[in-house]
Every structure is written in C-alpha cells, then in structure tokens.
Design an enzyme around this catalytic site. Structure first.
Site, PDB file in Angstrom:
ATOM      1  N   GLY A 113       4.612   6.937  -1.684  1.00  0.00           N
ATOM      2  CA  GLY A 113       5.962   6.385  -1.648  1.00  0.00           C
ATOM      3  C   GLY A 113       6.842   6.806  -0.501  1.00  0.00           C
ATOM      4  N   CYS A 164      -1.854   4.331  10.503  1.00  0.00           N
ATOM      5  CA  CYS A 164      -1.734   5.626  11.171  1.00  0.00           C
ATOM      6  C   CYS A 164      -3.001   5.847  11.991  1.00  0.00           C
ATOM      7  CB  CYS A 164      -1.473   6.761  10.186  1.00  0.00           C
ATOM      8  SG  CYS A 164      -2.683   6.909   8.854  1.00  0.00           S
ATOM      9  N   LYS A 216       7.289   5.676   2.645  1.00  0.00           N
ATOM     10  CA  LYS A 216       8.006   4.571   3.288  1.00  0.00           C
ATOM     11  C   LYS A 216       8.859   3.815   2.282  1.00  0.00           C
ATOM     12  CE  LYS A 216       4.616   4.018   6.972  1.00  0.00           C
ATOM     13  NZ  LYS A 216       3.686   5.047   6.422  1.00  0.00           N
ATOM     14  N   ASP A 242       0.005   0.083  -5.264  1.00  0.00           N
ATOM     15  CA  ASP A 242      -1.138   0.595  -4.499  1.00  0.00           C
ATOM     16  C   ASP A 242      -2.389   0.393  -5.336  1.00  0.00           C
ATOM     17  OD1 ASP A 242      -1.416   2.648  -1.896  1.00  0.00           O
ATOM     18  OD2 ASP A 242      -3.074   2.774  -3.330  1.00  0.00           O
ATOM     19  N   CYS A 282       0.868  -1.187   0.000  1.00  0.00           N
ATOM     20  CA  CYS A 282       0.000   0.000   0.000  1.00  0.00           C
ATOM     21  C   CYS A 282       0.900   1.231   0.000  1.00  0.00           C
ATOM     22  CB  CYS A 282      -0.924  -0.007   1.211  1.00  0.00           C
ATOM     23  SG  CYS A 282      -1.877  -1.532   1.428  1.00  0.00           S
TER      24      CYS A 282
END
Length: 429
Positions: free
Chosen positions: A242, A358, A244, A262, A238
C-alpha cells in the site's frame, strides 16, 4: 562484539545465504537467535558487512581471486571499507576472529587488480545483463550499474494528511534529515558507512503517529506522476503493502475513491494497519481474487505497479541481483503483459493507465509498453517527461528517456532507486 568477531559472524551468515539461497534478513535473524550474546547493534553491523559483500560480489571475487564467503568478506573490507592488510591480519588472529590470512590472501589483498577486469565485473552485474544495461544507459551504463551497488539512503514520505515537511525535518534533524531534491513531500536520511547503524524509523513517534511512511523518492515520484485529482476514481491494481496507495490518498486529500487490490493476499495484508495509522479514509481494499467487474470502464486512472525483476532496488536487496535468471525475467515479462491487458478494461475513455516498475531493464519497460500499444490501438502514450517538468521543474535531476515519452529514474541520474514510469491515455470514443 569486537570487529574481528563481527567479521567471523558475517562470513558465517554469508555462507548460509549463499549455500541455502536465503534472504539476508532471514539468515541474520536465525544467526541472532543462536547467538544471544550479540546485541542489536552487533547484528546490524554484521548485516552491513553481509549486504556490502553481496553488493560488490563480482568485483570482490575478482579482486580476491575466488568467490567464497570468506574471500568476498575480506575483499569488501579491504577495497570498499578501506581496512588495511595489516589490520585484517591482526583481526584474523584474534580469539574470535576469522582466522589468519593465507599467503594467497595477503597477495590478493595487497594489490588492486580491478582495472584488469571485464566491464560487467567492474559494474557488479550478472554478465548476461550487460547488453540490457548498455541498451538503456548507453555510455553511462557502468556508472549506473555501480550506483545500483551502493548503499541507499532512507527516504521517507511526509503524510500531508497529518503533517508537513518542515515539522518532519525538525523532528529528524538529529539523524541528518534533509529535503529530497525531487519529491516535494520527501525527507532523506543519509546512508551510513561501515559498521554504522541506520536509524530505526519505525520506533520514531512521527512514524507511529502516521506522519511519515518509509518510501523511496522514486516511488513517491511515480505516485505523483499519476496526477490523481481529489474526487476521481482510481484503481491501484498491484497495491502490495500500500505504499503508493497511501501516497495517492494524500495527494487526493482523502476525497474521491481509491480501489486497492493485489493478486497476492500476503503482500496486501499490511495495508489495513497502514491506512488506519495514516488517517486515510478514501481507500476501499479489495482482497485477492475479488470480483472487480463493477469497476470496469469507470476508472479515471489505473496504476499498474507491475511485478518485476526488482533490478531498480538492488541497492536495498543486493542478494536478488544474483538470483535473477533469464527464465525468471521472462516470467515477469509475461505477468506484466497480463497486468496491462487487465488494466485496459478498467479505464474510462479519456482516462489513463500509468505503468510503473522498479526495474531498469528495457525488456520490462519500453519494450513492454511498445508491445501493449500494439495490442491496444485505443491507447496512446503521453509524455511523462512533460509531466515531470510540470511537477518538478527543469533545473533539478533529470531521468533517462529512451523513447522520449516514458522515463527511468536511477541512482546515478536522479539519486533514487531505479523506477520506470509510462503514462498511457485511453482515447475518447
């Protein structure tokens, strides 16, 4: 613009946001286009007040006695920014100001009644989430919720393929840059107060040359906890824009292979330019709906940064706090389960799935992992807390851990956005 005009503008923008359920950025952009006399500094200042009014919406409405754009704005100025009633009265009567205070407004702004409010109002969260916050943070849930309503600093990740932290700190010293306390590659610019404008990092030469990326420290830590090694095969399922992926590429020193994809083509679109600017060469981007069957059973590590409620980033997107509903949360939980089930097929025996959100809500985090493990007997949890101590030591900030294995970062505990990380190992055949 004078402060009085900015206040009137903030009330207008906030009215647009609440009436049409629009993102603040879109409403501010439209307001700026129709008010060409306002400079960039004015627009940023107006945005500060609008965002702050949304951060503390419930507590401000309680203090003001009503939940209107004007009431929220005035209560924010009085009780969060420390503007006196006399000053508000004077600004209200200026030519382009918000208008005179009424007797009811004067009375509400003169005395702070927040001590009489229910706990969920003090915490500034939707009332239906009180149980989830208390389950995750026990006696400290109000403190954690309040921290999620505060302004966030600007965190940057140093791109070690091109630079180092000492050089970046020197370049940004005029902005008050400091080293982040957890991430070894992080730089922090402090949150500004009141009307003060945050620096525009995207205009800085070190950003344009790919020496830094805007990335919260919690997101940096999540990428580090993947423990990707140079030469390994990694799938970022996912990947979004970009962030990470770039961090992992730097940790892998541009060696090995990262597959980034994604389901949302629009989310993935910025990754190409970001990879180029950062000097990343070991990432293969797979467009939305690409056939990834050739990767199955081959990956050393799979990162699942799952779609989620976004409750951990309410500091940065406060309007989303009030749009979240039980139905929307239930849809996210279903999507997360599907992502984990898909990720399972790509991991080689002895490899790892790292599940990240998150979010600070247990439905999306610990409960999601428990449900996955009940469906996947070939997977077992690995202690993320031990990985944390190995990477960051034992003397710094400590994340939460409700189950002793996964961890949750949060503004109050770790000074970061709210992020959840669980490491799951596929047992060898």
């Amino acid at each position: 613009m004078r402060a009085a005009g900015r206040i009137a503008a903030a009330i207008e923008v906030l009215g647009d946001v609440t009436a049409r359920h629009r993102p603040v950025a879109d409403a501010l952009k439209d307001w700026g286009l129709s008010h060409r006399f306002a400079g960039s500094g004015d627009r940023a200042a107006i945005g500060n007040l609008v965002y702050d009014a949304l951060r503390w919406r419930r507590s401000s409405a309680f203090r003001a006695g009503e939940d209107t754009p004007r009431a929220l704005t005035l209560a924010t100025l009085r009780f969060r920014w420390g503007v006196g009633v006399a000053d508000l009265e004077a600004m209200g009567e200026e030519r382009f100001g918000p208008g005179p205070l009424s007797e009811a407004e004067r009375a509400a702004l003169a005395v702070d009644r927040l001590g009489e409010a229910p706990a969920d109002v003090v915490a500034d969260i939707p009332d239906w989430l009180e149980e989830a916050f208390e389950a995750n943070f026990a006696d400290e849930w109000i403190e954690e919720a309040e921290a999620l309503a505060a302004r966030a600093p600007v965190d940057l990740r140093v791109n070690t393929l091109k630079s180092d932290r000492a050089r970046v700190l020197k370049a940004l010293s005029r902005h008050g840059a400091t080293a982040t306390p957890i991430s070894p590659v992080g730089v922090r610019l402090p949150a500004r107060a009141g009307w003060e404008r945050a620096p525009n990092i995207l205009r800085e030469e070190i950003y344009q040359r790919g020496h830094v990326e805007v990335q919260d420290e919690a997101s940096q830590v999540a990428a580090l906890l993947l423990f990707a090694r140079p030469g390994e095969q990694v799938l970022d399922m996912c990947a979004g824009a970009g962030g990470k992926t770039l961090a992992i590429a730097a940790h892998m020193e541009n060696r090995g292979q990262i597959h980034a994809t994604d389901a949302d083509a629009g989310q993935l679109a910025p990754i190409y330019e970001r990879l180029k600017r950062a000097g990343v060469r070991n990432v293969q981007v797979h467009g939305a709906r690409s056939d990834l069957s050739a990767l199955k059973g081959r990956m050393d590590r799979v990162l699942v940064d799952a779609p989620c409620s976004g409750s951990g980033v309410w500091r940065r997107r406060p309007e989303t706090k009030w749009r979240l509903s039980p139905e929307a949360l239930a849809r996210r939980v279903e999507e997360q389960a599907a992502c984990l089930d898909e990720a399972r097929s790509f991991v080689r025996p002895g490899g790892y799935v790292v599940y990240v959100t998150c979010s600070v809500l247990p439905q999306e985090n610990e409960a999601q992992v428990d449900d996955f493990l009940s469906r996947a007997p070939d997977f077992a949890p690995v202690s993320a807390g031990e990985a944390w101590e190995e990477l960051f030591g034992v003397d710094g900030p400590k994340p939460w851990s409700a189950d002793g294995m996964s961890l949750t970062m949060s503004p109050a505990a770790t000074g970061t956005d709210g992020f959840f990380v669980a490491v799951l190992e596929r047992m060898a055949d």
